[in-house]
Scaffold this motif. Structure first.
Motif, PDB file in Angstrom:
ATOM      1  N   LEU A 171      19.506   2.583  24.668  1.00 16.94           N
ATOM      2  CA  LEU A 171      20.440   1.474  24.823  1.00 16.94           C
ATOM      3  C   LEU A 171      20.881   1.300  26.271  1.00 16.94           C
ATOM      4  CD1 LEU A 171      22.631   1.999  21.637  1.00 16.94           C
ATOM      5  CD2 LEU A 171      20.872   0.263  22.021  1.00 16.94           C
ATOM      6  N   GLY A 172      20.484   2.224  27.138  1.00 14.78           N
ATOM      7  CA  GLY A 172      20.786   2.100  28.557  1.00 14.78           C
ATOM      8  C   GLY A 172      22.191   2.520  28.932  1.00 14.78           C
ATOM      9  N   GLN A 173      22.795   3.376  28.163  1.00 15.69           N
ATOM     10  CA  GLN A 173      24.146   3.827  28.486  1.00 15.69           C
ATOM     11  C   GLN A 173      24.109   4.673  29.753  1.00 15.69           C
ATOM     12  OE1 GLN A 173      25.762   5.818  25.084  1.00 15.69           O
ATOM     13  NE2 GLN A 173      25.970   3.927  23.906  1.00 15.69           N
ATOM     14  N   PRO A 174      25.106   4.524  30.616  1.00 17.10           N
ATOM     15  CA  PRO A 174      25.111   5.294  31.873  1.00 17.10           C
ATOM     16  C   PRO A 174      25.372   6.774  31.613  1.00 17.10           C
ATOM     17  CG  PRO A 174      27.133   4.010  31.651  1.00 17.10           C
ATOM     18  CD  PRO A 174      26.233   3.611  30.509  1.00 17.10           C
ATOM     19  N   GLY A 175      24.809   7.611  32.462  1.00 17.78           N
ATOM     20  CA  GLY A 175      25.026   9.046  32.379  1.00 17.78           C
ATOM     21  C   GLY A 175      24.068   9.776  31.461  1.00 17.78           C
ATOM     22  N   VAL A 176      23.078   9.075  30.900  1.00 21.94           N
ATOM     23  CA  VAL A 176      22.104   9.709  30.021  1.00 21.94           C
ATOM     24  C   VAL A 176      20.750   9.674  30.731  1.00 21.94           C
ATOM     25  CG1 VAL A 176      21.013   9.684  27.757  1.00 21.94           C
ATOM     26  CG2 VAL A 176      23.376   8.923  27.991  1.00 21.94           C
ATOM     27  N   ALA A 177      20.296  10.841  31.162  1.00 18.85           N
ATOM     28  CA  ALA A 177      19.038  10.932  31.905  1.00 18.85           C
ATOM     29  C   ALA A 177      17.892  11.251  30.956  1.00 18.85           C
ATOM     30  CB  ALA A 177      19.141  12.011  32.974  1.00 18.85           C
ATOM     31  N   LEU A 178      16.721  10.775  31.291  1.00 14.99           N
ATOM     32  CA  LEU A 178      15.538  10.991  30.467  1.00 14.99           C
ATOM     33  C   LEU A 178      15.208  12.473  30.332  1.00 14.99           C
ATOM     34  CD1 LEU A 178      13.145   9.919  28.860  1.00 14.99           C
ATOM     35  CD2 LEU A 178      11.897   9.691  31.022  1.00 14.99           C
ATOM     36  N   ASN A 179      15.342  13.229  31.421  1.00 13.91           N
ATOM     37  CA  ASN A 179      15.012  14.649  31.335  1.00 13.91           C
ATOM     38  C   ASN A 179      15.946  15.392  30.377  1.00 13.91           C
ATOM     39  OD1 ASN A 179      17.121  14.283  33.142  1.00 13.91           O
ATOM     40  ND2 ASN A 179      16.555  16.040  34.394  1.00 13.91           N
ATOM     41  N   ASP A 180      17.225  15.005  30.334  1.00 15.68           N
ATOM     42  CA  ASP A 180      18.152  15.621  29.378  1.00 15.68           C
ATOM     43  C   ASP A 180      17.761  15.287  27.943  1.00 15.68           C
ATOM     44  OD1 ASP A 180      19.642  16.713  31.446  1.00 15.68           O
ATOM     45  OD2 ASP A 180      21.045  15.011  31.511  1.00 15.68           O
ATOM     46  N   MET A 224      14.729  14.562  26.845  1.00 13.26           N
ATOM     47  CA  MET A 224      13.501  15.283  26.505  1.00 13.26           C
ATOM     48  C   MET A 224      13.771  16.764  26.230  1.00 13.26           C
ATOM     49  SD  MET A 224      11.335  12.939  26.368  1.00 13.26           S
ATOM     50  CE  MET A 224       9.876  13.879  26.115  1.00 13.26           C
ATOM     51  N   VAL A 225      14.634  17.384  27.022  1.00 14.37           N
ATOM     52  CA  VAL A 225      14.964  18.796  26.804  1.00 14.37           C
ATOM     53  C   VAL A 225      15.660  18.975  25.464  1.00 14.37           C
ATOM     54  CG1 VAL A 225      16.421  20.699  27.626  1.00 14.37           C
ATOM     55  CG2 VAL A 225      15.010  19.433  29.244  1.00 14.37           C
ATOM     56  N   ASP A 226      16.611  18.094  25.147  1.00 17.78           N
ATOM     57  CA  ASP A 226      17.321  18.203  23.876  1.00 17.78           C
ATOM     58  C   ASP A 226      16.400  17.946  22.687  1.00 17.78           C
ATOM     59  OD1 ASP A 226      19.637  18.882  25.147  1.00 17.78           O
ATOM     60  OD2 ASP A 226      20.565  16.898  24.996  1.00 17.78           O
ATOM     61  N   MET A 227      15.458  17.031  22.837  1.00 21.02           N
ATOM     62  CA  MET A 227      14.499  16.784  21.759  1.00 21.02           C
ATOM     63  C   MET A 227      13.602  18.004  21.551  1.00 21.02           C
ATOM     64  SD  MET A 227      15.084  13.794  20.467  1.00 21.02           S
ATOM     65  CE  MET A 227      13.624  13.216  19.657  1.00 21.02           C
ATOM     66  N   GLN A 228      13.207  18.669  22.628  1.00 19.58           N
ATOM     67  CA  GLN A 228      12.392  19.874  22.500  1.00 19.58           C
ATOM     68  C   GLN A 228      13.179  21.023  21.874  1.00 19.58           C
ATOM     69  OE1 GLN A 228       9.091  20.477  22.948  1.00 19.58           O
ATOM     70  NE2 GLN A 228       9.006  18.267  23.111  1.00 19.58           N
ATOM     71  N   LYS A 229      14.462  21.141  22.226  1.00 22.51           N
ATOM     72  CA  LYS A 229      15.304  22.165  21.603  1.00 22.51           C
ATOM     73  C   LYS A 229      15.408  21.927  20.100  1.00 22.51           C
ATOM     74  CE  LYS A 229      18.348  23.227  25.492  1.00 22.51           C
ATOM     75  NZ  LYS A 229      19.741  23.129  25.976  1.00 22.51           N
ATOM     76  N   ALA A 230      15.590  20.670  19.720  1.00 20.31           N
ATOM     77  CA  ALA A 230      15.684  20.332  18.300  1.00 20.31           C
ATOM     78  C   ALA A 230      14.368  20.633  17.591  1.00 20.31           C
ATOM     79  CB  ALA A 230      16.063  18.865  18.131  1.00 20.31           C
ATOM     80  N   SER A 231      13.265  20.324  18.232  1.00 19.39           N
ATOM     81  CA  SER A 231      11.953  20.591  17.647  1.00 19.39           C
ATOM     82  C   SER A 231      11.704  22.088  17.477  1.00 19.39           C
ATOM     83  CB  SER A 231      10.857  19.974  18.520  1.00 19.39           C
ATOM     84  OG  SER A 231       9.591  20.291  18.016  1.00 19.39           O
ATOM     85  N   ILE A 232      12.053  22.872  18.471  1.00 14.04           N
ATOM     86  CA  ILE A 232      11.869  24.324  18.395  1.00 14.04           C
ATOM     87  C   ILE A 232      12.766  24.906  17.303  1.00 14.04           C
ATOM     88  CG2 ILE A 232      12.265  26.498  19.636  1.00 14.04           C
ATOM     89  CD1 ILE A 232      11.268  25.002  22.158  1.00 14.04           C
ATOM     90  N   GLY A 233      13.993  24.424  17.210  1.00 11.25           N
ATOM     91  CA  GLY A 233      14.892  24.889  16.161  1.00 11.25           C
ATOM     92  C   GLY A 233      14.355  24.579  14.780  1.00 11.25           C
ATOM     93  N   ARG A 264      21.026  11.150  18.765  1.00  6.06           N
ATOM     94  CA  ARG A 264      22.094  10.293  19.319  1.00  6.06           C
ATOM     95  C   ARG A 264      21.901  10.096  20.818  1.00  6.06           C
ATOM     96  NH1 ARG A 264      25.372  13.269  15.748  1.00  6.06           N
ATOM     97  NH2 ARG A 264      25.947  14.668  17.435  1.00  6.06           N
ATOM     98  N   GLN A 265      21.523  11.178  21.500  1.00  9.53           N
ATOM     99  CA  GLN A 265      21.304  11.071  22.941  1.00  9.53           C
ATOM    100  C   GLN A 265      20.096  10.189  23.243  1.00  9.53           C
ATOM    101  OE1 GLN A 265      20.805  14.770  25.040  1.00  9.53           O
ATOM    102  NE2 GLN A 265      21.611  13.888  26.916  1.00  9.53           N
ATOM    103  N   ALA A 266      19.041  10.296  22.455  1.00  9.59           N
ATOM    104  CA  ALA A 266      17.870   9.436  22.658  1.00  9.59           C
ATOM    105  C   ALA A 266      18.230   7.979  22.420  1.00  9.59           C
ATOM    106  CB  ALA A 266      16.743   9.863  21.718  1.00  9.59           C
ATOM    107  N   GLU A 267      19.031   7.730  21.417  1.00 13.32           N
ATOM    108  CA  GLU A 267      19.463   6.352  21.148  1.00 13.32           C
ATOM    109  C   GLU A 267      20.323   5.818  22.287  1.00 13.32           C
ATOM    110  OE1 GLU A 267      21.695   3.763  17.653  1.00 13.32           O
ATOM    111  OE2 GLU A 267      21.630   5.945  17.513  1.00 13.32           O
ATOM    112  N   ALA A 268      21.200   6.666  22.824  1.00 10.92           N
ATOM    113  CA  ALA A 268      22.031   6.253  23.952  1.00 10.92           C
ATOM    114  C   ALA A 268      21.160   5.928  25.163  1.00 10.92           C
ATOM    115  CB  ALA A 268      23.032   7.349  24.296  1.00 10.92           C
TER     116      ALA A 268
END
Length: 105
Positions: free
Chosen positions: A62-71, A73-82, A55-59
């Motif tokens: 879509l260019g929604q404000p307040g969503v940074a690329l580094n956040d 990427m970190v969340d995607m890596q957490k999901a991958s590790i899990g 959901r965060q990657a999709e946001a």
């Protein structure tokens, strides 16, 4: 642990892995404790982490404000590790099941 309960756990793991809906309802319906309950809770957390990351990657896309690329990427890596951790637990459960099945009676 009997063979039928191990098969039941493996079947539950397959169902939860293939489920595309929200898995938090599956956890709230689980009244059984022990290994099976903890396993379902862990799978639900893995699924929730993956869904939040997507959901965060999709946001971000879509260019929604307040969503940074580094956040993202970190969340995607957490999901991958899990997911990798869940996969390794499944592999260990299957290996233990196969070892038990190969024991002489």
């Amino acid at each position: 642990m009997s063979i039928t309960s191990i098969e039941s756990v493996l079947q539950q793991m397959r169902v939860l892995a293939q489920a595309s809906g929200p898995s938090s309802t599956a956890v709230s319906d689980t009244s059984a404790g022990g290994f099976a309950g903890e396993l379902q809770k862990s799978l639900a957390r893995i699924s929730d982490t993956q869904q939040a990351a997507y959901r965060q990657a999709e946001a971000f896309e879509l260019g929604q404000p307040g969503v940074a690329l580094n956040d993202v990427m970190v969340d995607m890596q957490k999901a991958s590790i899990g997911f990798q951790m869940g996969l390794q637990v499944r592999n260990k459960v299957v290996a233990a099941y196969q070892e038990i099945m190969n024991m002489p009676a």
